[in-house]
Design a protein around this motif. Structure first.
Motif, mmCIF file in Angstrom:
data_model
loop_
_atom_site.group_PDB
_atom_site.id
_atom_site.type_symbol
_atom_site.label_atom_id
_atom_site.label_comp_id
_atom_site.label_asym_id
_atom_site.label_seq_id
_atom_site.Cartn_x
_atom_site.Cartn_y
_atom_site.Cartn_z
ATOM 1 N N HIS A 26 -8.940 30.390 -29.456
ATOM 2 C CA HIS A 26 -10.374 30.327 -29.749
ATOM 3 C C HIS A 26 -10.774 28.957 -30.311
ATOM 4 C CE1 HIS A 26 -14.247 32.227 -30.297
ATOM 5 N NE2 HIS A 26 -14.254 31.928 -31.586
ATOM 6 N N GLY A 27 -9.807 28.064 -30.502
ATOM 7 C CA GLY A 27 -10.107 26.718 -30.977
ATOM 8 C C GLY A 27 -9.972 26.519 -32.475
ATOM 9 N N VAL A 28 -9.515 27.539 -33.180
ATOM 10 C CA VAL A 28 -9.327 27.428 -34.628
ATOM 11 C C VAL A 28 -7.922 26.885 -34.876
ATOM 12 C CG1 VAL A 28 -9.303 28.673 -36.824
ATOM 13 C CG2 VAL A 28 -10.861 29.406 -34.995
ATOM 14 N N ARG A 29 -7.820 25.772 -35.568
ATOM 15 C CA ARG A 29 -6.525 25.128 -35.783
ATOM 16 C C ARG A 29 -5.994 25.272 -37.209
ATOM 17 N NH1 ARG A 29 -6.749 25.736 -31.093
ATOM 18 N NH2 ARG A 29 -6.639 24.139 -29.500
ATOM 19 N N SER A 30 -6.833 25.567 -38.170
ATOM 20 C CA SER A 30 -6.349 25.807 -39.534
ATOM 21 C C SER A 30 -7.131 26.968 -40.134
ATOM 22 C CB SER A 30 -6.484 24.560 -40.406
ATOM 23 O OG SER A 30 -7.822 24.243 -40.652
#
Length: 89
Positions: A26-30
């Motif tokens: 979904h593009g969430v990296r942290s």
């Protein structure tokens, strides 16, 4: 659509994905901040060996996102610091 919420936003997933895999897709990296220095963390090893991907799942802190199966309706939240400040040890 299968989805759980992360910090109030719907995150879609496919059956068999973990929370960490779905967040990454979904593009969430942290999704965690360290207790010291407030540094961002997310997936590192992806196999449950480290503890960089800790999240709060349905009110339970210290859950490794790379191991928790994604389930519809689950509430996932960013974990701040140690995640146990409100728990008695």
């Amino acid at each position: 659509m299968n989805a759980f919420t992360f910090d109030g936003e719907a995150v879609p997933f496919v059956p068999g994905q973990t929370v960490g895999a779905a967040l990454w897709a979904h593009g969430v990296r942290s999704w965690r901040r360290t207790r010291f220095n407030d540094r961002p963390r997310g997936l590192f090893c992806g196999i449950g060996v480290c503890f960089d991907c800790l999240v709060e799942v349905d009110g339970r802190s210290d859950q490794r996102a790379c191991l928790v199966p994604a389930e519809a309706g689950v509430v996932v939240r960013t974990q701040e610091g140690a995640g146990r400040a409100d728990q008695k040890l």
